[in-house]
Design an enzyme around this catalytic site. Structure first.
Site, PDB file in Angstrom:
ATOM      1  N   ASP A  96      41.993  39.362  43.248  1.00  0.00           N
ATOM      2  CA  ASP A  96      43.159  39.259  43.671  1.00  0.00           C
ATOM      3  C   ASP A  96      43.401  41.074  44.569  1.00  0.00           C
ATOM      4  OD1 ASP A  96      46.088  40.914  43.479  1.00  0.00           O
ATOM      5  OD2 ASP A  96      45.339  40.376  40.641  1.00  0.00           O
ATOM      6  N   SER A 102      46.276  43.621  43.143  1.00  0.00           N
ATOM      7  CA  SER A 102      45.721  44.860  42.364  1.00  0.00           C
ATOM      8  C   SER A 102      44.666  46.055  42.822  1.00  0.00           C
ATOM      9  CB  SER A 102      44.780  43.554  41.638  1.00  0.00           C
ATOM     10  OG  SER A 102      45.854  43.330  40.143  1.00  0.00           O
ATOM     11  N   TYR A 109      54.671  38.936  36.227  1.00  0.00           N
ATOM     12  CA  TYR A 109      55.975  39.741  37.507  1.00  0.00           C
ATOM     13  C   TYR A 109      57.175  40.159  36.826  1.00  0.00           C
ATOM     14  CZ  TYR A 109      52.449  38.371  40.951  1.00  0.00           C
ATOM     15  OH  TYR A 109      51.751  38.350  41.556  1.00  0.00           O
ATOM     16  N   GLN A 145      41.245  37.487  38.197  1.00  0.00           N
ATOM     17  CA  GLN A 145      41.673  39.462  38.874  1.00  0.00           C
ATOM     18  C   GLN A 145      40.205  39.584  40.075  1.00  0.00           C
ATOM     19  OE1 GLN A 145      41.668  41.299  35.218  1.00  0.00           O
ATOM     20  NE2 GLN A 145      43.018  42.583  36.768  1.00  0.00           N
ATOM     21  N   ARG A 192      48.800  35.988  38.810  1.00  0.00           N
ATOM     22  CA  ARG A 192      47.898  36.810  38.744  1.00  0.00           C
ATOM     23  C   ARG A 192      47.293  37.116  36.868  1.00  0.00           C
ATOM     24  NH1 ARG A 192      49.973  41.077  41.282  1.00  0.00           N
ATOM     25  NH2 ARG A 192      48.466  42.215  40.528  1.00  0.00           N
TER      26      ARG A 192
END
Ligand SMILES: NC(=O)c1ccc[n+]([C@@H]2O[C@H](COP(=O)([O-])OP(=O)(O)OC[C@H]3O[C@@H](n4cnc5c(N)ncnc54)[C@H](OP(=O)(O)O)[C@@H]3O)[C@@H](O)[C@H]2O)c1
Ligand SMILES: NC(=O)c1ccc[n+]([C@@H]2O[C@H](COP(=O)([O-])OP(=O)(O)OC[C@H]3O[C@@H](n4cnc5c(N)ncnc54)[C@H](OP(=O)(O)O)[C@@H]3O)[C@@H](O)[C@H]2O)c1
Ligand SMILES: NC(=O)c1ccc[n+]([C@@H]2O[C@H](COP(=O)([O-])OP(=O)(O)OC[C@H]3O[C@@H](n4cnc5c(N)ncnc54)[C@H](O)[C@@H]3O)[C@@H](O)[C@H]2O)c1
Ligand SMILES: NC(=O)c1ccc[n+]([C@@H]2O[C@H](COP(=O)([O-])OP(=O)(O)OC[C@H]3O[C@@H](n4cnc5c(N)ncnc54)[C@H](O)[C@@H]3O)[C@@H](O)[C@H]2O)c1
Lengths: 366, 463, 103, 366, 463, 103
Positions: free
Chosen positions: D127, D130, D225, D124, D119
């Site tokens: 991802d 997400s 996380y 991103q 992450r």
């Protein structure tokens, strides 16, 4: 007076909620309720008993009630059991469900149709159309968002961006405006139109765009209601709608004409042209719907477009809807029910216009 | 040299005047400024009394006597007067100042006569001018005072005021010339001049509408300043000259500023005055809604403890929700408690106001329901009615004939003051007149709600 | 006419002073917020009571037996002093409201 | 390379949308798609053909594809048919569905699990967690509003006023924050909490209230996380949640612990105490759910509370979800697929951490 | 009487100066004000040249010669100078003015000597003072100019500047007293005084940080005003005296205002200067981010044609979306085109910026995607980066070592100017330094985004 | 010392003028927006070039053959005029930017 509460046969709402029941008793009335009348609206039997309402069988309620407010009109079977000169309070839409009214009349009942209450400032407190419409308008958008296979607001992400959904609202009355507001809140691009001159300002007052169609006939005299429009206006309107509709992801129609079938604003041709996956919510379905393909009370998919025909969306928010409806009824009762005694003064404008049958004869002009 | 020392000391007084006035023009320093100016005056008076003057037969008794009488009278008047009628009072005071110059002029003319000084001298001219302007200030102020006090009504309108004024003016100038042309002093003519001036003062103020009196007073005030200055010229007395001139100048500017604030020109006020009150708002006429200015509203807001905002459809039309929230915040920052009273049917759809205020992020706890609001109004200093109309229409309570009779309304009139923001006197949805707008406590703030609100916000910042 | 010109020429410094005084008078109060208009007017008005100085001088110069002048002068002083004292006092009261409440 | 597109067996989304397919071809790959692969996401077969994708049978796609991106992992049956050393791309949640991964490995396949991508800012764009989470967060609120028998925003009407719904969001990650934003938009009163220290500011940056529970263990090192929490913290947390939960009309839970079952935040006892009609949407259901009563993939009503357990809410917005997913995949492919040629450089941090099986052996530590 | 006529005419010039300065302090009238002041100066010069003066051997040639040389030189310099280095130029000009007083003083002293006037007179004192202040202005301004021009670096720090200055000052006063105490004029001592003054001027300015030069220049400017006034006293020349004093006064006030604008006190600047530049921002040091002032940013915004706003997580934290929208609107009202560049990962969740801007009702068409934005920057006058950091971090493009290398960013540096609104130099989410902040075109506007934005809005209104 | 006092007493009007000039100088520019600081400074600086008057008088009084003084004076004029002309010109240029663009 003895006021009855029954469990609606085909609706989640209940006409009188416990809190209100208490008030009515304090005002000197006796209340009896059918068991489980409020369950679907999240009002438990305990809640009713807690405020001293006696729970009993539907039969007893029907037979003993002097005043019986209901969400939807009673059907034949029930009517039979009612006392003579019992007072029925409900929304009859007399111009459409003539049959129902006549039956009631035949039973020598006095019938008030809350939807006939004039749309004047002073009457707002008992205006069920308003209170239910505003819930319906909100719910219409929620349903649309629920069924739309797309994302409503604009969204810029690392994985590309999603344009905001386009929402078109037809008919900017109470329901329409509420829909506009809700759709706007969810971040969609909202357009609305209406035939009433005042509507433009009202729509813009919610920060939404108003779709102009020139030459609308406006009639404030009609107590805020819209009037039938000229043929060639309808043409221009359809044309304009067509352009906007095909661009829209969601269309919410609320256009009504008092006492007339709802104007047809969306033709089958249009639906064909719309993007697959789009959603139409037709709140006017009970009076024929604004879309040709609407089926009242059903959710159908035609040409890839989901069409939700539902005029009772308020019933899907039973808890709050019941509260508001009850409050309306209460305010209405206050006019003629004082200290547990009924004094019907038919001079009163509100009673006059909302009483559709008294002692057997019909009172409203078709 | 003697006198120049005195003059040097006078210079200090003048500086005090200047600083005083300067400070007077900022809210925080105003009070202090007033005191400084007063100090300056005190020093000037004492200096004049006690600074040795060659071949002067001081007559202290008389001086002190005068001071006492005047002082006591003035002080009592000032303390007694009601807040609301202070402007009249100021006008009256101002008149007396003018009267003083008038007297001085009379006496000095008399003295010259005695001394048999040469006519056609600057000296005489000065005296005549002092007389004229002093007298005009005197009578003019008295009239202004009378008007504000309701003594004279605006209805007293002279026929063709323009003509009258012009003629008087010409007459006065001519006569002055004539007097100076005389071989020797002629006191009767002098007296005539005095009378003419007096008349002019009256004729000048009489036709101007009561609404414009503040401007007129400030103008007369600058006259009295000039009067003082001219009188000063007679004695070549620096403090009088300079002090007078400064007041004269600032008074003029102030009048102009005042006109701008009502966005009108000074001329317009005076001519308009000649025309008879013109459109001057609130000119005493009955059943005319009183108009509020942004600045005054702002200051009132800022210095009140509790304000309730009543939003209506107009707020929505103007899309003024954010502006409104901004104002609310800056008031809260000033320690004012701000709440919103939401009428059930405000706007054009149920919850219309909720939608808007939520968008502007007004915290829910700030929203009062009808009942709670009606309880709280009585403890409220100020209510801002923003584009609401029907929902605050008292006839729903009072007038059984009204189409909205019986509808519960927000009883804003329970509050100390009510300011209504709307664009005109037009009715709302129900299409009926609203007596609230003409109410005792009500003032109208015309204009688009959004514009007004942001103006208010900035004014709150300044004030 | 030329008497006047002479006068000016002979009192050239006075001219400077007057001119500056005018400017100062204008400058000093420009930018006053509307809410202060009335108090400022009232304050300025009190200052204009400076004419009292004239009345005082007048009396100081008068012969102690010239009662007419003395009375008139005294009247003048009285009137002017009403203007001065009253003016400042009233202004003071107007400005009371600007005392910011503590919270 | 030959890239395959198949119709998901149990999902409305499709891994590659036509627009993307075109891009991939322009980059020198060949694409083949199973017929009707995009239908449910509103991408017609015509749309695929229009950009030159050949439509054929599922069988052929599976047998001939070199690279096969899918939304959900393939099941046994499909795996059998794949070529050796084909590259599979999907979200495996390897810590939970170990079996699936091993099977794939046994077939000598190279498997990338997109949910294992770190992450970090630079990653991103690929991802999926997400992109899918942000749709899920939005949809969670819509579903809640749809099922809630109440009105969401505050509403003051002539018939009394309705208080705004109270929404509690547990876990303020991508999904959580999106839920907060959406609920806020709908005008409800929103509270959220989370164990990450940064979460407070993030929640408040959306104008919502953060519920403080003292003494949370925070670990930024864990790449954003969350980490397992101490016992007594959990106690205090449960207590706090309890207080807030019973007041709430809607609870949306998104709390996840990478590689561990989701933390249990809502006990049965709490649900009992909640207002009837309330709604719980549990996005963490696939990893066990944050609510004890959650049933993954089902909507159940317990003690009058509607509990929606759904970790694939994104699938209910198939059209846009597919677009984002595809874009993620594309950005991911860009790392090792240049001009139609595969160059796997396992030094690359992103590949390293996302490749869970290569040439038969498992690469991730349990 | 002769001169008093001249003085009367001078009065006109002075009035023109005053009006000029007054107008100079309002953006709309400034240009006009400058011309009026210039006009005043022109008249004064012509008057002085041509107004008959008893027993004067006019020497027009010399005068005209001087005027020509100076005028041409000055004009060319003024036209040639780069916009950016105007302050230096002003400083230089100012110094020359001081030099002139210096020369006058020297000559007049010489004349007195010739005339053998009495020592211990106000006359001499005046001359000495004129010399001192003139010279200080001269050397001081030159140093200031040099500093701004990079001639001298701040690094040249005198040891214990306080001591030096104090001693010099004492020496100068003592010497002046001594000179006046002398039986007759002593030119050598006079010269020593000159030198000392010159040194003082240097020692005074040298230690002050380059960042504070503007203040210093304005201060020196007020000095030169005083110098002119004192020189005026020598000739009892009204226009010099008054003009000089006015400049002196306004110069001082201006310096103070400038300090306030940097919220520091004048003393702090000078002492801080003695301390060696103190915290004065941008004092020439390298790799220090340049700080912007609200007012200057505002004016630049107002007068640019296209502005792009880059919102980031900071906008969200500050909840500044409404403030931002307000600024946008007031700029649009000024005819500025305003757009928003939304980076995909701006904020802490996908679409974070969308949510905020939607809430503030920013029309969707104003939102640019990454690619479009990057195309548009080059045609943009100004970029406002509001609480964004990683998403505008150039190292993602340039520095392969960077953890975010390869991430597409908003290439704001393509625009003419970049203003970054954030609270400190702290890094963002990715926790890495951002070279942008030190970039050529970048200026930092520190403080909470919301606060800054509303300040900007009001400044835009004023400017 | 008392020389100075005498001076003041003898030039009392001058004192008035000076005092007022100071006030005016301060008043006239109070409330100037930050953006105008530099131009205003530059403008004021140009005005301070008024010292040129002195230099002119100096030359006018000098004997036509006293070349030292004449040259020095001329230098003075030149320097001061640089200040004057240059000052106003630069200010003018600074203010160019305030010409509001038409839209
Ligand atoms: N809530 C509902 O469900 C609903 C539905 C339909 C009708 N209604 C009716 O609507 C009315 C609501 O009452 P209300 O007081 O909210 O509104 P209102 O009575 O209609 O009055 C609104 C006022 O706002 C002013 N206004 C309009 N635009 C403005 C602007 N841009 N800036 C400033 N002022 C502006 C108007 O005066 P100017 O023109 O002089 O500015 C007008 O008098 C009630 O009669 C209600 O019965 C309510
Ligand atoms: N979009 C997503 O889905 C997502 C999710 C998680 C993480 N991220 C990461 O978040 C980052 C987003 O980049 P970004 O530029 O938007 O934010 P950023 O890089 O985190 O920078 C935000 C800046 O705002 C400033 N700031 C904070 N509060 C402020 C206030 N009240 N007033 C003014 N300035 C304030 C901070 O500087 P000061 O402290 O000096 O004020 C900080 O440098 C990227 O690294 C992205 O990868 C994004
Ligand atoms: N007196 C009050 O306070 C009060 C309370 C509630 C509603 N009202 C007013 O009553 C009026 C009707 O409200 P409603 O929601 O019950 O209306 P409605 O439900 O009868 O109709 C909904 C809307 O459809 C519109 N419409 C009709 N034909 C149309 C066409 N061909 N094309 C487009 N639009 C069309 C109507 O203009 C109306 O705005 C509104 O003006 C509302 O403001 C007043
Ligand atoms: N690098 C990037 O740009 C980027 C992109 C996306 C997400 N992220 C970050 O990754 C992190 C995780 O995002 P996510 O949505 O995938 O998280 P997730 O789905 O793994 O978990 C959701 C949320 O649940 C929270 N949580 C875990 N245990 C909890 C408990 N016991 N009680 C309450 N809350 C608990 C976590 O803190 C997390 O915020 C976030 O910090 C997010 O900002 C970073």
């Amino acid at each position: 007076m003895k006021i009855g509460i029954i469990k609606e046969t085909s609706d989640n709402r209940v006409a009188i909620v416990p809190e209100l029941a208490k008030k009515l008793q304090d005002e000197g009335n006796e209340l009896i309720a059918e068991k489980d009348c409020g369950i679907l609206a999240l009002f438990t039997n305990e809640a009713y008993e807690a405020v001293g309402v006696r729970l009993t069988s539907r039969k007893e309620v029907l037979e003993s009630a002097d005043i019986l407010p209901t969400i939807l009109p009673l059907d034949k079977a029930d009517l039979k059991q009612l006392k003579k000169d019992a007072i029925l309070i409900s929304s009859y839409q007399p111009y459409f469900s003539t049959a129902k009214v006549e039956e009631a009349a035949n039973h020598q009942l006095t019938v008030f149709s809350m939807d006939m209450i004039p749309r004047i400032t002073i009457a707002q407190a008992m205006d069920v159309l308003s209170s239910m419409a505003s819930i319906a308008g909100y719910k219409a958008v929620i349903d649309a968002a629920y069924h739309l296979p797309k994302y409503f607001p604009m969204l810029t992400t690392a994985a590309g961006s999603i344009p905001p959904a386009k929402v078109l609202v037809m008919g900017a009355g109470v329901a329409g405006l509420q829909a506009v507001a809700t759709a706007k809140r969810l971040g969609s691009v909202v357009q609305a139109f209406d035939t009433r001159a005042a509507a433009k300002e009202e729509v813009e007052s919610l920060g939404a765009k108003f779709v102009e169609v020139e030459g609308a006939k406006d009639d404030r005299a009609a107590g805020g209601y819209a009037v039938e429009q000229t043929e060639e206006y309808k043409q221009r309107q359809l044309q304009k709608i067509f352009e906007e509709a095909v661009k829209s992801d969601v269309i919410i129609t609320t256009a009504q004409l008092r006492g007339k079938p709802a104007p047809k604003l969306i033709t089958e041709a249009m639906v064909k042209e719309m993007k697959p996956g789009s959603v139409i919510v037709d709140i006017a379905s009970s009076t024929g719907g604004n879309c040709e393909l609407t089926e009242d009370g059903k959710t159908v998919v035609k040409y890839g477009v989901t069409i939700i025909g539902n005029s009772e969306l308020a019933a899907e928010v039973p808890n709050h809807a019941s509260q508001l409806f009850g409050k309306n009824v209460h305010n209405f009762l206050k006019i003629f029910l004082k200290k547990g005694v009924v004094e019907l003064n038919m001079e009163n404008e509100i009673l006059k216009s909302s009483c559709i049958a008294q002692k057997g004869q019909l009172l409203y002009k078709k | 040299m003697e006198t120049s020392v005195l003059n040097f000391l006078y210079l200090i007084c003048i500086v005090l005047f200047i600083i005083g006035l300067k400070k007077l023009s900022h809210p925080d320093t105003a009070k202090n400024g007033n005191q400084i100016a007063a100090l300056g005056m005190g020093i000037a008076i004492l200096l004049t009394i006690f600074y040795p003057m060659e071949n002067a037969s001081n007559n202290y008794m008389w001086i002190v006597g005068g001071l006492l009488i005047g002082g006591v009278a003035g002080y009592i008047a000032a303390i007694r007067v009601k807040m609301t009628s202070m402007p009249e009072m100021v006008s009256l005071f101002n008149g007396l100042g003018g009267a003083c110059s008038m007297l001085i002029a009379s006496v000095e003319f008399y003295n010259l006569q005695a001394a048999g000084a040469p006519m056609m001298s600057v000296g005489v001219l000065t005296i005549l001018f002092a007389l004229f302007i002093g007298t005009v200030t005197f009578t003019g102020s008295i009239v202004a005072w009378g008007k504000l006090d309701g003594f004279f009504r605006d209805s007293i309108v002279l026929p063709k005021p323009q003509i009258i004024n012009i003629t008087l003016l010409i007459a006065i100038i001519a006569l002055s010339g004539f007097i100076m042309a005389q071989p020797e002093m002629n006191y009767t003519l002098f007296m005539v001049l005095l009378v003419l001036s007096a008349l002019y003062g009256i004729a000048f103020v009489m036709p101007i509408g009561g609404g414009d009196m503040p401007v007129v007073i400030s103008l007369l005030n600058s006259f009295s300043g000039i009067a003082a200055a001219v009188a000063g010229l007679i004695y070549g007395n620096e403090v009088m000259i300079v002090g007078g001139i400064i007041v004269g100048a600032s008074g003029t500017i102030l009048s102009i500023l005042m006109c701008n604030a009502m966005n009108r020109s000074l001329l317009n006020v005076i001519i308009g005055g000649f025309g008879g009150g013109g459109t001057s708002q609130g000119s005493g006429r009955e059943a005319i809604a009183k108009e509020a200015s942004h600045a005054d509203t702002a200051i009132q807001l800022k210095y009140s403890n509790k304000v309730i905002i009543v939003p209506g459809y107009g707020l929505a039309v103007a899309q003024a929700q954010h502006a409104c929230h901004d104002l609310e915040k800056s008031l809260e920052a000033e320690g004012v408690e701000v709440l919103y009273a939401i009428h059930p049917v405000a706007g054009r759809m149920p919850g219309h106001m909720n939608v808007l205020l939520a968008e502007a992020d007004v915290p829910y706890p700030k929203l009062l329901e009808l009942e709670d609001a009606n309880e709280q109004f009585s403890s409220t200093d100020m209510v801002l009615v923003i584009g609401a109309n029907d929902v605050v229409n008292p006839s729903a309570k009072e007038d059984p004939g009204s189409p909205i009779y019986g509808m519960p309304i927000l009883e804003v009139e329970k509050a100390k003051t009510v300011i209504v923001l709307k664009r005109s006197m037009n009715p709302g949805y129900a299409g009926i007149e609203n007596p609230l707008f003409y109410g005792e406590k009500t003032k109208m703030l015309f204009g688009d709600a959004k514009a007004s609100l942001s103006k208010l916000k900035s004014e709150v910042a300044n004030a | 006419m030329n008497t006047i010109i002479d006068f000016i020429i002979n009192n050239i410094e006075m001219m400077y002073i007057l001119t500056f005084a005018v400017f100062l008078g204008m400058e000093v109060i420009s930018k006053v917020p509307t809410v202060l208009h009335t108090p400022l007017m009232s304050g300025a008005n009190a200052v204009s009571g400076v004419v009292i100085i004239g009345a005082i001088i007048l009396i100081k110069n008068a012969n102690s037996d010239d009662y007419l002048i003395l009375t008139v002068g005294m009247l003048g002083i009285a009137l002017a002093n009403v203007n001065v004292i009253g003016g400042f006092a009233v202004t003071n009261r107007m400005l009371e409201m600007f005392k910011k409440k503590k919270k």
